[in-house]
Design a protein around this motif. Sequence first.
Motif, PDB file in Angstrom:
ATOM      1  N   MET A   1      40.218  30.696  -0.444  1.00  0.00           N
ATOM      2  CA  MET A   1      41.507  31.336  -0.214  1.00  0.00           C
ATOM      3  C   MET A   1      41.795  31.347   1.283  1.00  0.00           C
ATOM      4  N   PRO A   2      42.924  30.872   1.710  1.00  0.00           N
ATOM      5  CA  PRO A   2      43.187  30.876   3.150  1.00  0.00           C
ATOM      6  C   PRO A   2      43.366  32.298   3.648  1.00  0.00           C
ATOM      7  N   PRO A   3      42.965  32.555   4.878  1.00  0.00           N
ATOM      8  CA  PRO A   3      43.188  33.883   5.434  1.00  0.00           C
ATOM      9  C   PRO A   3      44.677  34.161   5.473  1.00  0.00           C
ATOM     10  N   ARG A 356      43.083  17.869   7.307  1.00  0.00           N
ATOM     11  CA  ARG A 356      41.835  18.359   6.729  1.00  0.00           C
ATOM     12  C   ARG A 356      42.115  19.551   5.819  1.00  0.00           C
ATOM     13  N   ALA A 360      38.084  24.497   5.301  1.00  0.00           N
ATOM     14  CA  ALA A 360      36.849  23.996   5.889  1.00  0.00           C
ATOM     15  C   ALA A 360      36.525  24.696   7.197  1.00  0.00           C
ATOM     16  N   VAL A 361      37.547  25.037   7.949  1.00  0.00           N
ATOM     17  CA  VAL A 361      37.314  25.571   9.273  1.00  0.00           C
ATOM     18  C   VAL A 361      36.737  26.970   9.241  1.00  0.00           C
ATOM     19  N   THR A 362      37.299  27.809   8.408  1.00  0.00           N
ATOM     20  CA  THR A 362      36.912  29.206   8.473  1.00  0.00           C
ATOM     21  C   THR A 362      35.799  29.570   7.504  1.00  0.00           C
ATOM     22  N   GLN A 363      35.559  28.719   6.548  1.00  0.00           N
ATOM     23  CA  GLN A 363      34.635  29.122   5.508  1.00  0.00           C
ATOM     24  C   GLN A 363      33.194  28.862   5.913  1.00  0.00           C
ATOM     25  N   ALA A 364      32.368  29.863   5.853  1.00  0.00           N
ATOM     26  CA  ALA A 364      30.946  29.638   6.050  1.00  0.00           C
ATOM     27  C   ALA A 364      30.439  28.871   4.836  1.00  0.00           C
ATOM     28  N   PRO A 365      29.717  27.805   5.058  1.00  0.00           N
ATOM     29  CA  PRO A 365      29.378  26.923   3.955  1.00  0.00           C
ATOM     30  C   PRO A 365      28.291  27.457   3.037  1.00  0.00           C
TER      31      PRO A 365
END
Lengths: 382, 556
Positions: A1-3, A356, A360-365
């Motif tokens: 979910m995007p912030p 992209r 991907a940027v904010t999510q801790a994998p």
Amino acid sequence: MPPERPGAVVRLDAVLVPVLAIATALALGGVILWAAGPRFEGSYLGIGFVAEAYLSLLEGAFGSRAAIVDTTLRTVPYVFSGLAVMLAFRGGLFNIGAEGQLTVGALAAAWAGFSLDLPAIIHLPVVLAAGCLAGAVWGGVAGLLKARTGAHEVITTIMLNYIGGQLASYLLNGPLRDRSPLNVIAQTPKIAEGARLPDLLPGLHAGVLLAGIVAMVTWFIVWKTTTGFELRMVGANADAAAYAGVNVVRRMTWALGVSGLLAGLAGAVQVAGVNYRSTLGFNIGYGFDSIAIALLGRNTVSGVVLSSVLFAALRTGATKLQFRTQVSADIISVIQALVLLLVAAEQIVRWLYRLRAADAVTQAPEDGATAAIPPSPAGGEG
Amino acid sequence: MSPIESHERTTTPNDLRQSARSAPIPSGTRGTGDPTFLLEARHLTKRYGPVIANRDVSFAVRPGEIVALLGENGAGKSTLMNVLYGMTVPDAGELAIDGKVVRLRSPRDALARGIGMVHQHFMLVPPFTVAENVALGNEPSRRGAIDIATVEARVASLASRFGIDVDPRAIVRDLSVGQQQRVEIVKALDRGARVLILDEPTAVLTPQEAEGLFRVLRGLAADGTAIVFISHKLGEVLSLAHRIVVMRRGAVVGEVLPEDATAESLAAMMVGREVMLRVDKSPSTPTEDRIVVRDLRVAGDHGGVAVDGVSFAVRAGEIVGIAGVQGNGQTELVEAISGLRPTAGGTLSLVGVEAHGLDVRARSMAGLAHVPEDRQRHGLVLPFSVADNLVLNRYHLPPLAQRGVRQARAIVAVARDLVARFDIRTPSPEVPVQALSGGNKQKVIIARELSHGLRALVAAQPTRGVDVGSIEFIHRSLVDARDAGAAVLVVSAELDELLSIADRILVMYRGRIVGEVPGSEATREGIGLFMAGGGGATQGSPPAGFAREDDVHYVN
């Protein structure tokens, strides 16, 4: 979910995707325009034809004072009903019922406008309030059904659209019909002079001002109040909201009620500012377009306002486009549908322009849950 | 390659084990392919935006070898595993199978090359039979109809060969969690897996069931299957693995043989510093009752009885642990106490007040804090900021809100204070909480719940999926809450956790409390027996009128 916080991290992405979607839709629409356009001695016209078509669209929407006024007038109901859909979306609810809520709002406003005899200073507020109330009831019914029985709001609001449409047909042909011998169609009498929205400029009623105020108030409620916080909490994660002590069912009912209120206000403003009566078959489609507007505007207030202007401009400019190019104004519906399709299926735009993935940027994998498919920001609970 | 081929090997597992012992694989440098490795990852790097999930990771496993991949949450284990299984394409580095470089673009690719995986959350269709689940996606057919008999025969033969106790015709829903896991293993073997990757396989098992799993894995290894075992539990890694690879912050930080390691040394490698594995605490000095449950009955999600006449009390100044395999009513018990789930009978009093009729908020305001079992689902609103999540249940109170308007400055001030006090690692209170690691997410919840007017605390699985460093901190916080006079109820599937922090341990089985042991006298074995429904006088045949077996309760 995007912030979701707009204030915190404004991501270019949030603007980029809708803009690219619009550009792509216009390009694809151009191909259709070209293919649907007139032939010259059996062969297609050049690319210049498409350019001319779009220029005439632009001119029709913004090319003259009258055009700008016309576009603005169309923007107003879109803003109200777009905000309505947006507010419900923020609560995780998919209000498909703006169309019906707008219809009953217009009916109630027209009735209050022609049947009541009130001093001007209170007559207009009463007319607008009547529209709000009717819309709120129409949305609230869906909310209560959801709260009491768990009935899904998508189903109930669609059904309430039909009921609203049939109710309008009955009332406008029956009890509320203008009985004057000159009237031959299903409509109410005109509302009292004092119940009408005054003009700000010639031809431009004060509903524009009201739309701006309502947009700001909506923004404040959604982003700055505890009520809005609860709404967004319910929308983003209803389980967590319940855990945090929010009465989720009550908040959902409220959201659908307020959503209906805003859509009802759209109908009332059309009656008090444009038509001065409720006519069967008028103001059709605003409610459905508003779903697209809320989506295109990414469920933000500024996005809704900008999308409303875009949709209004497309509708207004379409007449000139048809006049100039002989291509049916329905091409605008095609373009709107393409915009919506591309916004809804965001991945297409991302793929086309090699953007992209949003998360991907904010999510801790590493967290287990990231492997799961995140609920869509809009329909998560809906 | 078919499973038959894969198991026709001349080398005996013992030889392999010897070679594994004599030559731990140096991490980092490896040139050309080494054919003695069945599966090899070379210099893998994977980034997610600014986060480097895997940094130059090299990892290999031989046939017949059990390699444990040990690391905290966020260490990069899952990313490595996803690369090995073809779910993630690395940014740099390569994979080799039998010494030959391969590119895996999907799990299907991985399966085709003999790499099988058992996920933590089983990928099974509950109403299907074992054989049907095994066949799924790979159904043999005869004139368009599924030929299930063939699959049943295959499953039976695999099962007997590896001593796996599973009936091909059983319905998966009726199986215990341990048995379902066996089905996953059989499924992988049936597809020809020569390498089996298991992601935290013991998280859902009783100690006894875990032992059963280990027997199966040892048998598979003896037959030549390579096993990659992902875990953060030090004890089981030491007892099962032939070789232990430790990861920290995306890189392989060391490789040891179990005989050269201790739980303490492994923990230190994982965390990068010395770690207190046992919590230092004084004997409890309990005073008055704070959480009193009498004959409580709670319905489960599917209409059965999940909590079936439970009675206990938690006093101020003590930590009471509830042990039990997941799905024995603990979740429903906790939800009933916190007010999220209605009770079906019995009484519940909180802080001296009858709780019936009080909603979640009223209980919270009375001083009941709740650390929920599922932090992603209940504890946090992932797209919201860390600050908003830190005030998630107090947002409506002054000074955080005045007359219904939220006060951004006050919220951030509270958030900054909590971030500092609870050592939450976040770039700022404004970032979405979903950007934090599992341990820090849990600290956000702990900080929120423990920071105000705490009189009673219910913590469910407080350290699940949390790194060792954070576990230490969370345990300390729970003991501190106790010492400050709160009544603490901890529900956990991790026996070691309860053994280290609880003053009393209750064991729950099929909705009932089947045993109680003082913390000082508790042993893994004793509690394990209760957890499996054995031992203890209170236990017997399942209580009459108990819920249907297939809805919540899995243990036999």
